[in-house]
Design a protein around this motif. Structure first.
Motif, mmCIF file in Angstrom:
data_model
loop_
_atom_site.group_PDB
_atom_site.id
_atom_site.type_symbol
_atom_site.label_atom_id
_atom_site.label_comp_id
_atom_site.label_asym_id
_atom_site.label_seq_id
_atom_site.Cartn_x
_atom_site.Cartn_y
_atom_site.Cartn_z
ATOM 1 N N LEU A 1 -4.316 -12.799 -13.148
ATOM 2 C CA LEU A 1 -5.216 -13.239 -14.216
ATOM 3 C C LEU A 1 -4.731 -14.528 -14.878
ATOM 4 N N ASP A 2 -4.062 -15.361 -14.074
ATOM 5 C CA ASP A 2 -3.565 -16.658 -14.544
ATOM 6 C C ASP A 2 -3.775 -17.704 -13.453
ATOM 7 N N GLY A 3 -3.179 -17.466 -12.284
ATOM 8 C CA GLY A 3 -3.438 -18.329 -11.144
ATOM 9 C C GLY A 3 -4.802 -18.011 -10.541
ATOM 10 N N ALA A 4 -5.559 -19.054 -10.228
ATOM 11 C CA ALA A 4 -6.904 -18.845 -9.667
ATOM 12 C C ALA A 4 -7.011 -19.399 -8.250
ATOM 13 N N CYS A 5 -5.882 -19.480 -7.558
ATOM 14 C CA CYS A 5 -5.880 -19.985 -6.174
ATOM 15 C C CYS A 5 -5.846 -18.813 -5.201
ATOM 16 N N ARG A 6 -6.951 -18.565 -4.520
ATOM 17 C CA ARG A 6 -6.918 -17.573 -3.443
ATOM 18 C C ARG A 6 -6.083 -18.162 -2.319
ATOM 19 N N ILE A 7 -5.187 -17.361 -1.767
ATOM 20 C CA ILE A 7 -4.208 -17.881 -0.812
ATOM 21 C C ILE A 7 -4.875 -18.555 0.383
ATOM 22 N N GLY B 1 7.216 -14.921 -12.106
ATOM 23 C CA GLY B 1 8.077 -13.753 -12.192
ATOM 24 C C GLY B 1 7.996 -12.760 -11.057
ATOM 25 N N VAL B 2 7.105 -12.996 -10.076
ATOM 26 C CA VAL B 2 6.887 -12.009 -9.017
ATOM 27 C C VAL B 2 6.835 -12.680 -7.651
ATOM 28 N N MET B 3 6.937 -11.830 -6.605
ATOM 29 C CA MET B 3 6.826 -12.312 -5.229
ATOM 30 C C MET B 3 5.745 -11.529 -4.488
ATOM 31 N N TYR B 4 4.744 -11.038 -5.213
ATOM 32 C CA TYR B 4 3.709 -10.177 -4.639
ATOM 33 C C TYR B 4 3.065 -10.760 -3.386
ATOM 34 N N GLY B 5 2.754 -12.059 -3.413
ATOM 35 C CA GLY B 5 1.906 -12.640 -2.377
ATOM 36 C C GLY B 5 2.621 -13.411 -1.296
ATOM 37 N N ILE B 6 3.957 -13.354 -1.258
ATOM 38 C CA ILE B 6 4.660 -14.314 -0.392
ATOM 39 C C ILE B 6 4.433 -14.069 1.106
ATOM 40 N N VAL B 7 4.325 -12.810 1.527
ATOM 41 C CA VAL B 7 4.143 -12.557 2.965
ATOM 42 C C VAL B 7 2.734 -12.963 3.391
ATOM 43 N N GLU B 8 1.744 -12.624 2.573
ATOM 44 C CA GLU B 8 0.376 -13.054 2.846
ATOM 45 C C GLU B 8 0.310 -14.584 2.914
ATOM 46 N N PHE B 9 0.994 -15.238 1.981
ATOM 47 C CA PHE B 9 1.049 -16.700 1.941
ATOM 48 C C PHE B 9 1.751 -17.251 3.186
ATOM 49 N N TYR B 10 2.871 -16.652 3.545
ATOM 50 C CA TYR B 10 3.654 -17.085 4.705
ATOM 51 C C TYR B 10 2.809 -17.025 5.970
ATOM 52 N N GLU B 11 2.108 -15.912 6.158
ATOM 53 C CA GLU B 11 1.276 -15.754 7.360
ATOM 54 C C GLU B 11 0.116 -16.742 7.367
#
Length: 716
Positions: free
Chosen positions: A20-26, A47-57
């Motif tokens: 609810l802050d970043g508005a960039c869909r990966i 503060g988080v790494m929730y999306g890093i694998v989705e981003f990496y792929e």
């Protein structure tokens, strides 16, 4: 990826996982990066790494070099200090993983920020950074960073001392001062001080844009997203806001225009990107260490237990059919490296049964394993019901096996506690899941923020169906609902409401804990994945599908109320009538049971008690277990269309027709109707010559509606 063919790389980027802050869909972010002529990109969520694998792929698939990072929160004192009114003040710091050592250190930093430093935000301190600095690149971050804040407070010398401290922690060439161009007056004065500091200290500069949305035109949508987060109205003058619309994914040319005299700050972003080389490994299973008695290997111990169980199930002398199926399954299990997985599941199910905790008979694809039946992991004979092992473990498709295990809901926690005690508290974690802004919810959230009258929002939201399929999207509802389309085309307020909601639809809204999923690891969980803490529970920052891709062992400990009811009933029968009910020794052919079900007396019978299902069962009039199995399989979207034919053919067997004689032995059990995925698999094997493994790939494609895969198979 060697030398980069770009003049600038975005190293400070917030995706949709800065919730609810970043508005960039990966996916959109990566595509935009490619279109704008950049071949590397960072992810640095708050503060988080929730999306890093989705981003990496996504980056790898698009030919973009992924740079893994995080914008961490810094504690005012230490991460352990949590005094109200003092330690709730925090700063920002940008961290990037230089290599795999840095990646794993970043995981540990972010995890400890939650498990040790959480106070309003997950916070790090200098001691934590010192301990895990190897392989990590650091920069001073945005205006919220400690160094910019010291500058703004007039303490330039204090800011410089802190910069030297960070330089000492991360080492020469691994610490940078970050300048930005966002149109804010405070940023201009901070930039001047940082440039001066760079000249005085030799600490190099980098230019970033603190990206929170992709296009300049997305600024309003991101602002509304922040209002959703803070519960404020868009027109509230006192609310938290960015006060800039410049934090978008600028092109290298736009960045060069913003920093005409500091090209070095742009060039340094490329140098850092070239230094950052993280490789994430997928698919290789990482199973917990299972202690095996007598010096046997996992494969040997699994074989021993399997044949002991087979003797219990089938007698000392096994038929050729049973023996060959067991040998085949054991061969696949051992070749794919999953012997320990079977042993781990066998062990905690044995614990449950030994301690009087009711365990379900088995569900899902795991019921296709005869080895599991012999180990009493399941209570379903896969040979008797013609269940395919390849649905569970397919040698042609490398993926983690997945036993879904039901326990009495009142005692499920005892089994999880046993697993924690056996493998270690630091090697067991619950699994995160994300709630998303679904279509109706997005409309209601945006309507509230924009102060659209509730009655209007309610009418529009209710025009979006909640049933599965295309209609659940806002665009799908507009396309297919004439009344909604008319409102959209004629009313500017409703058009703005829906257009804005579409921009936010599907984005993660909140993080919560999966109801049943638990991950077990060989070494501490934080050696593999970042975690956060919810109350007393340690929860992975990666969702279930990502954990499976990484080869980690995920188990669903499902709590089922029905099992508790059954256990209570068994106890009452024993207590009041002196009869011990044992499902293992029962045959499923009691005509009185089928008569009761056929009469519609289904209240309290799992999966048969809904009004619609009861009506169907009364029409079906089942007189054997296969009918009930088929009925449950048929009563769902898709196969429902075959219900009239199934009932008609059951009542009039002469009406059963087969398109080809080969289909008769496959479909006779379901009166000529194709009901089960196993039947699909057997048909493509018998008619088209597919192997068991290949037939499972076709089944999966059909189940997941992968039309391109199906078309390819049609041509082949």
């Amino acid at each position: 990826m060697g030398t980069l063919n770009t003049k600038f790389v975005h190293l400070h980027v917030h995706t949709e996982y800065s919730l609810l802050d970043g508005a960039c869909r990966i996916k959109d972010l990566v595509n935009a990066c490619k279109e704008r002529g950049m071949d590397a990109l960072a992810i640095t969520d708050h503060g988080v790494m929730y999306g890093i694998v989705e981003f990496y792929e996504a980056c790898k698939n698009a030919g973009i070099k992924p740079i893994i990072g995080c914008e961490v929160y810094t504690a005012k004192r230490t991460r352990f200090d949590k005094a109200p009114g003092f330690d709730n003040d925090y700063g920002h710091l940008l961290l990037l993983a230089k290599n795999n050592t840095g990646y794993h250190n970043l995981i540990r930093i972010v995890s400890k920020a939650f498990t040790e430093g959480y106070y309003y935000k997950p916070r790090v301190d200098l001691d934590l950074l010192r301990e895990y600095s190897e392989g990590v690149i650091c920069s001073s971050a945005c205006l919220g960073g400690d160094i910019p804040q010291l500058i703004l407070s007039g303490d330039y010398e204090g800011a410089k001392r802190l910069a030297f401290e960070y330089l000492k922690i991360f080492g020469e060439g691994n610490y940078y001062l970050e300048i930005q161009s966002n149109g804010l007056e405070e940023q201009r004065s901070v930039n001047q001080a940082l440039i001066k500091m760079s000249e005085e200290t030799g600490i190099p500069l980098i230019a970033t844009n603190d990206v929170h949305f992709i296009n300049h035109s997305d600024a309003r949508a991101q602002d509304i997203l922040m209002c959703v987060q803070t519960g404020k109205k868009y027109n509230d003058t006192q609310r938290m806001r960015f006060n800039t619309d410049q934090v978008y994914l600028r092109t290298p040319e736009e960045m060069a225009e913003q920093f005409p005299v500091r090209q070095d700050a742009l060039e340094n972003t490329v140098k850092i990107a070239e230094m950052c080389n993280v490789e994430i490994t997928f698919g290789r299973p990482v199973l917990p260490q299972f202690d095996i008695p007598g010096g046997l290997s996992p494969a040997e111990y699994l074989r021993k237990l399997t044949y002991e169980g087979a003797a219990f199930r089938y007698g000392e002398t096994l038929s050729e059919e049973v023996a060959s199926r067991l040998e085949y399954e054991l061969s696949v299990i051992n070749t794919m490296g999953y012997a320990e997985y079977y042993l781990i599941v066998w062990d905690f199910i044995k614990f449950a049964k030994d301690n009087g905790i009711t365990v379900g008979p088995g569900r899902g694809s795991g019921a296709g394993s005869l080895v599991a039946y012999c180990l009493k992991i399941t209570n379903i004979d896969s040979l008797k019901y013609n269940l395919a092992f390849e649905r569970f473990l397919n040698p042609d498709r490398i993926s983690m096996p997945d036993f879904d295990v039901d326990f009495s809901d009142e005692r499920r926690k005892e089994v999880i506690d046993y697993v924690v005690q056996k493998y270690g508290e630091d090697r067991v974690a619950q699994i995160i899941t994300f709630g998303t802004m679904a279509a109706r919810g997005a409309v209601r959230d945006v309507g509230r923020v924009l102060d659209v009258p509730y009655a209007d929002v309610d009418v529009v939201a209710k025009m979006i169906p909640m049933s599965p399929g295309k209609l659940t999207t806002i665009k799908g509802a507009i396309d297919l609902n004439p009344e909604l389309r008319a409102r959209y085309e004629s009313d500017d307020v409703i058009k703005d409401l829906l257009d804005t909601a579409m921009q936010l639809e599907g984005m993660p809204r909140n993080a919560s804990t999966h109801a049943a999923g638990v991950v077990l690891t060989r070494d501490p969980v934080t050696d593999y994945v970042p975690v956060h803490k919810t109350g007393d529970s340690v929860v992975t920052q990666f969702p279930m599908a990502i954990l499976e891709k990484l080869g980690l062992l995920k188990v669903d400990f499902l709590g089922l109320r029905t099992l508790t009811v059954i256990q209570d009933a068994i106890e009452l029968v024993r207590k009041n009538h002196g009869v011990n009910v044992d499902f293992d020794s029962m045959t499923m052919d009691d005509k009185k049971v089928y008569k009761t079900i056929s009469d519609g007396k289904t209240l309290g019978i799992f999966q048969l008690e809904s009004p619609g299902m009861t009506r169907f069962i009364m029409e079906l009039q089942p007189d054997n277990l296969e009918d009930i199995i088929a009925g449950i399989a048929l009563y769902r979207p898709g196969p429902m269309d075959q219900i009239p034919r199934y009932i008609e053919n059951k009542k009039n067997p002469k009406k059963v027709q087969y398109l080809h004689p080969i289909l008769e032995p496959i479909l006779d059990v379901t009166y000529g109707c194709m009901v089960y995925q196993e039947q699909v698999m057997q048909i493509v094997r018998d008619l088209a010559g597919y192997t068991m493994g290949q037939s499972d790939l076709v089944r999966r494609a059909m189940a997941k509606k992968k039309h391109e895969v199906m078309e390819k198979e049609r041509v082949n």
